[in-house]
Design an enzyme around this catalytic site. Structure first.
Site, PDB file in Angstrom:
ATOM      1  CG  HIS A 155       6.329  21.443  46.061  1.00 55.63           C
ATOM      2  ND1 HIS A 155       7.252  21.437  45.041  1.00 55.63           N
ATOM      3  CD2 HIS A 155       5.265  22.127  45.580  1.00 55.63           C
ATOM      4  CE1 HIS A 155       6.774  22.097  44.005  1.00 55.63           C
ATOM      5  NE2 HIS A 155       5.571  22.523  44.317  1.00 55.63           N
ATOM      6  NE  ARG A 163     -17.793  35.454  44.925  1.00 53.33           N
ATOM      7  CZ  ARG A 163     -18.834  34.698  45.273  1.00 53.33           C
ATOM      8  NH1 ARG A 163     -19.725  34.342  44.352  1.00 53.33           N
ATOM      9  NH2 ARG A 163     -18.967  34.276  46.511  1.00 53.33           N
TER      10      ARG A 163
END
Length: 461
Positions: free
Chosen positions: A170, A269
């Site tokens: 999906h 990060r």
């Protein structure tokens, strides 16, 4: 009426969602639904939910329940496959814990990386055995595969079986929904063309009434509106010019650039949730146990119980609530948006639909290897499934996909030939593994994983 067999029906929530999709269609409401699993307790739970779904939808299927796989497959028109060979314990935990001893970290470990390789090696033999049973018991069946690693499994089935297979995921539709939210438009306004390999397909077109929407995605970057969970994919979009269809969490372990043992700053990060799949599985087991106790007590609402019990598990903030909702509200019926029921309905009724499927590359994508497993749009009607020819992908995308296809190819080769040497070769060429470990470490890691899996793997020579 048609017979639809659920293989691995003990995946109760997913099976329930697909049952709701299937029985929603009046043309399918009298189908024979055969539920198969090796876990009798989970199977009975799914059977109970199947009858509840049928009652809620005023459908009248014949529901069968069996722990005999051959009985489930005999005479099937459609076989929906959702098995997990080895389960969470011991196999999935092994896929995480042993690599961690080598400082090799993962997020999901079900598609690529050393975890994806091992999952493929223990799954492909079972799928091939199952396909041989299909060749005897239901040779005209359509095998709908939801089992990961999708590309490896489906590729092996095309090489080793005559059974018609399509692999479904999906990610294309779910990502389109996310992107619509990011740029502030309705998902119904978006049209797209995506192609590539499973979990590494890219939107070649992303439009609204002919308008290119990529400038709006670049604006998300320029205005510092990139969602925290999606930093990896936006970084790849910035570097390659196209947006990938699988999540940042998945994608981070398919490439060598984001998960590095000596660069914790990158993990922070790019907000990469290491070991997330382990935590998710633990949460699902906990949620299932709590849901069963609460349902037996007549109280289906377990959200706070689950959140309290999960307080010591470092999960992403919304995960516990999402899992709790899924298990607490098992009796509720919503259309899932999965392709499986749509394919069955289109074949049975002739209603034209386009779905994204994982299929054999037979002149579909020119700059990917012949015969590999690719994910492309497929037209479905009463004549079956017809894959769409794409032509050539942008060269930078094809080159990136090839790094993953190399690993898929060698894993399939190992599974089909029984040659242990190809397991080492697959691990050597895996982008993330190769970026972290030297050759001796890779060899030793493979040996440790094979030993730990024991009888979950066939003997490799």
């Amino acid at each position: 009426m048609i017979k639809i067999s659920f293989i691995g029906a003990g995946s109760t929530v997913f099976a329930k969602n697909l049952l709701g999709d299937i029985l929603y269609f009046p043309e399918l409401e009298e189908s024979t639904i055969t539920l198969f699993d090796i876990d009798e307790e989970r199977l009975r739970e799914t059977e109970t939910l199947a009858r509840t779904v049928a009652q809620r939808l005023n459908a009248h299927p014949t529901i069968e329940c069996t722990t005999n796989r051959k009985a489930a497959l005999e005479g099937a028109d459609y076989a929906i496959n959702m098995i997990q060979v080895g389960g969470f314990e011991p196999a999935t935990r092994i896929d995480f814990e042993i690599p961690k001893k080598y400082s090799l970290r993962q997020t999901i470990a079900d598609t690529m990386g050393i975890g994806g390789i091992m999952r493929g090696l223990r799954t492909i033999p079972v799928l091939l055995e199952m396909s041989r049973e299909m060749e005897d018991l239901c040779p005209d069946v359509l095998h709908i595969n939801y089992v990961n690693p999708m590309a490896m499994n489906t590729w092996a089935l095309y090489r080793g079986s005559s059974i018609k297979t399509i692999g479904l995921c999906h990610s294309v539709t779910h990502t389109a929904r996310e992107l619509a939210s990011d740029i502030g438009i309705s998902e119904n306004e978006i049209t797209y063309l995506s192609a590539g390999i499973n979990h590494m397909a890219f939107y070649l077109k992303l439009e609204r009434q002919g308008e290119d929407l990529y400038p709006l995605l670049r604006q998300v970057i320029d205005e510092n509106r990139v969602p925290a969970h999606n930093r990896v994919r936006y970084e790849i979009f910035k570097r390659l010019g196209y947006f990938v269809t699988e999540s940042s969490e998945h994608f981070s372990e398919y490439v060598p650039w984001f998960i590095k043992r000596d660069r914790p700053d990158l993990i922070e990060r790019f907000n990469i949730p290491l070991d997330e799949y382990l935590y998710r599985c633990e949460m699902q087991i906990l949620a299932w146990d709590l849901a069963q106790r609460q349902r037996q007590a007549g109280n289906p609402f377990i959200d706070q119980d689950l959140l309290d019990a999960a307080s010591d598990i470092p999960v992403m903030p919304t995960m516990a609530e999402a899992i709790a909702d899924g298990y607490a509200n098992l009796d509720e019926i919503h259309l899932s948006g999965e392709y499986g029921a749509l394919i069955i309905h289109s074949i049975e009724t002739g209603q034209e639909r386009v779905v994204y499927g994982n299929v054999e590359n037979l002149a579909l994508i020119d700059n990917l290897p012949h015969g590999c497993c690719v994910e492309v749009p497929c037209q479905v009607n009463e004549n079956g499934i017809k894959s769409t020819r794409i032509g050539s992908l942008p060269p930078q995308l094809a080159a990136l996909m090839q790094t993953n296809i190399n690993v898929q190819s060698l894993t399939v080769e190992a599974a089909l030939t029984g040659k242990r040497e190809h397991i080492y070769h697959a691990a050597m060429l895996d982008p993330h593994t190769a970026a972290e470990l030297d050759l001796d470490q890779i060899w030793n890691l493979v040996d440790d994983l094979i030993a730990a899996h024991g009888d979950w793997l066939p003997e490799y020579l």
